[in-house]
Design a protein around this motif. Structure first.
Motif, short mmCIF file in Angstrom:
data_model
loop_
_atom_site.label_atom_id
_atom_site.label_comp_id
_atom_site.label_asym_id
_atom_site.label_seq_id
_atom_site.Cartn_x
_atom_site.Cartn_y
_atom_site.Cartn_z
N VAL A 4 -31.27 -81.90 34.13
CA VAL A 4 -29.79 -81.94 34.75
C VAL A 4 -29.90 -83.26 35.70
CG1 VAL A 4 -28.43 -80.57 36.18
CG2 VAL A 4 -29.74 -79.46 34.27
N ILE A 5 -28.70 -83.81 35.70
CA ILE A 5 -28.58 -84.94 36.45
C ILE A 5 -27.40 -84.60 37.42
CG2 ILE A 5 -27.94 -87.40 36.63
CD1 ILE A 5 -29.32 -87.76 34.21
N MET A 6 -27.44 -84.49 38.84
CA MET A 6 -26.30 -84.09 39.68
C MET A 6 -25.69 -85.58 39.89
SD MET A 6 -26.97 -81.05 40.05
CE MET A 6 -25.85 -80.71 41.31
N ARG A 7 -24.21 -85.29 40.01
CA ARG A 7 -23.32 -86.55 40.31
C ARG A 7 -23.92 -87.35 41.33
NH1 ARG A 7 -19.93 -88.03 43.68
NH2 ARG A 7 -20.01 -86.10 44.96
N GLU A 8 -24.56 -86.53 42.45
CA GLU A 8 -24.99 -87.46 43.61
C GLU A 8 -25.92 -88.31 43.18
OE1 GLU A 8 -24.33 -84.07 43.68
OE2 GLU A 8 -22.58 -83.89 44.73
N GLN A 9 -27.05 -87.72 42.35
CA GLN A 9 -28.15 -88.36 42.03
C GLN A 9 -27.64 -89.81 41.48
OE1 GLN A 9 -29.83 -84.97 39.73
NE2 GLN A 9 -31.75 -85.50 41.16
N LEU A 10 -26.71 -89.50 40.24
CA LEU A 10 -26.37 -90.67 39.50
C LEU A 10 -25.58 -91.73 40.37
CD1 LEU A 10 -25.93 -91.87 36.69
CD2 LEU A 10 -23.88 -90.56 36.31
N GLU A 11 -24.83 -91.27 41.21
CA GLU A 11 -24.03 -92.10 42.21
C GLU A 11 -25.22 -93.12 43.12
OE1 GLU A 11 -21.58 -91.40 46.24
OE2 GLU A 11 -20.68 -90.50 44.31
N GLN A 12 -26.04 -92.46 43.70
CA GLN A 12 -26.97 -92.97 44.43
C GLN A 12 -27.73 -94.19 43.56
OE1 GLN A 12 -30.09 -90.67 45.96
NE2 GLN A 12 -30.37 -92.10 47.84
N ALA A 13 -28.35 -93.78 42.32
CA ALA A 13 -28.98 -94.46 41.37
C ALA A 13 -28.12 -95.67 41.02
CB ALA A 13 -29.52 -93.96 40.04
N LEU A 14 -27.04 -95.77 40.72
CA LEU A 14 -26.06 -96.69 40.28
C LEU A 14 -25.73 -97.68 41.44
CD1 LEU A 14 -23.39 -94.89 37.96
CD2 LEU A 14 -25.28 -96.61 37.44
N THR A 15 -25.68 -97.03 42.77
CA THR A 15 -25.19 -98.10 43.91
C THR A 15 -26.53 -98.64 44.16
OG1 THR A 15 -23.74 -96.08 44.70
CG2 THR A 15 -24.65 -97.91 46.37
N GLN A 16 -27.75 -98.06 44.28
CA GLN A 16 -28.89 -98.90 44.54
C GLN A 16 -29.06 -99.93 43.48
OE1 GLN A 16 -32.00 -95.76 44.68
NE2 GLN A 16 -31.40 -95.21 46.89
N ALA A 17 -28.98 -99.76 42.12
CA ALA A 17 -29.15 -100.65 41.10
C ALA A 17 -28.06 -101.94 41.37
CB ALA A 17 -28.72 -100.25 39.54
N PHE A 18 -26.91 -101.64 41.78
CA PHE A 18 -25.91 -102.84 41.88
C PHE A 18 -26.38 -103.50 43.30
CE2 PHE A 18 -23.03 -100.60 39.05
CZ PHE A 18 -22.49 -101.70 38.29
N GLU A 19 -26.89 -102.82 44.31
CA GLU A 19 -27.35 -103.45 45.45
C GLU A 19 -28.40 -104.65 45.35
OE1 GLU A 19 -27.44 -100.08 47.93
OE2 GLU A 19 -25.54 -100.30 48.62
N ARG A 20 -29.36 -104.00 44.54
CA ARG A 20 -30.40 -104.88 44.05
C ARG A 20 -30.16 -106.04 43.46
NH1 ARG A 20 -32.77 -99.91 43.01
NH2 ARG A 20 -32.46 -99.91 40.80
N ALA A 21 -28.88 -106.09 42.79
CA ALA A 21 -28.62 -107.21 42.08
C ALA A 21 -27.46 -107.89 42.86
CB ALA A 21 -27.56 -106.70 40.72
N GLY A 22 -27.19 -107.46 44.12
CA GLY A 22 -26.52 -108.56 45.02
C GLY A 22 -25.14 -108.03 45.32
N VAL A 23 -24.65 -106.82 44.91
CA VAL A 23 -23.43 -106.32 44.98
C VAL A 23 -23.33 -105.47 46.21
CG1 VAL A 23 -21.67 -104.69 43.82
CG2 VAL A 23 -22.83 -106.35 42.42
N SER A 24 -22.38 -105.61 47.12
CA SER A 24 -22.07 -104.91 48.27
C SER A 24 -21.09 -104.10 48.29
CB SER A 24 -22.10 -105.71 49.48
OG SER A 24 -20.98 -106.50 49.32
N PHE A 25 -20.89 -102.63 48.53
CA PHE A 25 -20.04 -101.88 48.56
C PHE A 25 -19.51 -101.55 50.04
CE2 PHE A 25 -22.77 -100.84 45.01
CZ PHE A 25 -21.59 -100.90 43.72
N GLN A 26 -18.13 -101.11 49.98
CA GLN A 26 -17.65 -100.89 51.11
C GLN A 26 -16.59 -99.77 51.09
OE1 GLN A 26 -14.53 -103.72 52.37
NE2 GLN A 26 -14.54 -102.97 54.51
N LYS A 27 -16.97 -98.32 51.81
CA LYS A 27 -16.54 -97.38 51.50
C LYS A 27 -14.93 -97.24 51.84
CE LYS A 27 -19.31 -93.19 51.97
NZ LYS A 27 -19.32 -92.62 50.75
N ALA A 28 -14.10 -96.56 51.00
CA ALA A 28 -12.67 -96.74 51.10
C ALA A 28 -12.08 -95.48 52.10
CB ALA A 28 -12.06 -96.42 49.60
N SER A 29 -11.42 -95.84 52.80
CA SER A 29 -10.81 -94.64 53.92
C SER A 29 -10.33 -93.80 53.07
CB SER A 29 -9.85 -95.40 54.78
OG SER A 29 -8.90 -95.87 54.21
N GLU A 30 -10.43 -92.41 53.45
CA GLU A 30 -9.97 -91.37 52.57
C GLU A 30 -8.68 -90.90 53.37
OE1 GLU A 30 -12.91 -88.29 52.07
OE2 GLU A 30 -14.46 -89.79 51.22
#
Length: 97
Positions: free
Chosen positions: A71-97
């Motif tokens: 079982v993979i939790m959504r939060e685990q997948l989100e964190q793994a994908l974010t970290q992979a993109f960040e290692r590749a030089g992509v930065s993220f900015q949280k959208a305002s809710e």
């Protein structure tokens, strides 16, 4: 999407992310000028009710990551994908809710 099949997750094509031969991720891209938009979906599970929405589709080809493995939790997948993109030089900015 595969020819003749009404749902893109029932017809994996070459170079798509699959698990045990079943497509578990899909995406679409759009470009306008210097803006690139990537929309993606990772299936964690596929409810039987969802399969019924597409009665003409090859529903036996639909599977989520959690349908056949640990079982993979959504939060685990989100964190793994974010970290992979960040290692590749992509930065993220949280959208305002």
């Amino acid at each position: 999407m595969g020819l003749g099949d009404p749902h893109c997750f029932t017809a994996p094509s070459q170079a798509e992310l699959t698990w045990n031969g079943k497509k578990v991720a899909g995406g679409a891209q759009a470009r306008r000028g210097d803006v690139f938009l990537q929309q993606g979906v990772f299936l964690l599970s596929v409810a039987e009710d969802w399969k019924k929405v597409f009665p003409a589709a090859s529903v036996e080809n639909m599977a989520g990551l959690n349908d056949q493995g640990p079982v993979i939790m959504r939060e685990q997948l989100e964190q793994a994908l974010t970290q992979a993109f960040e290692r590749a030089g992509v930065s993220f900015q949280k959208a305002s809710e």
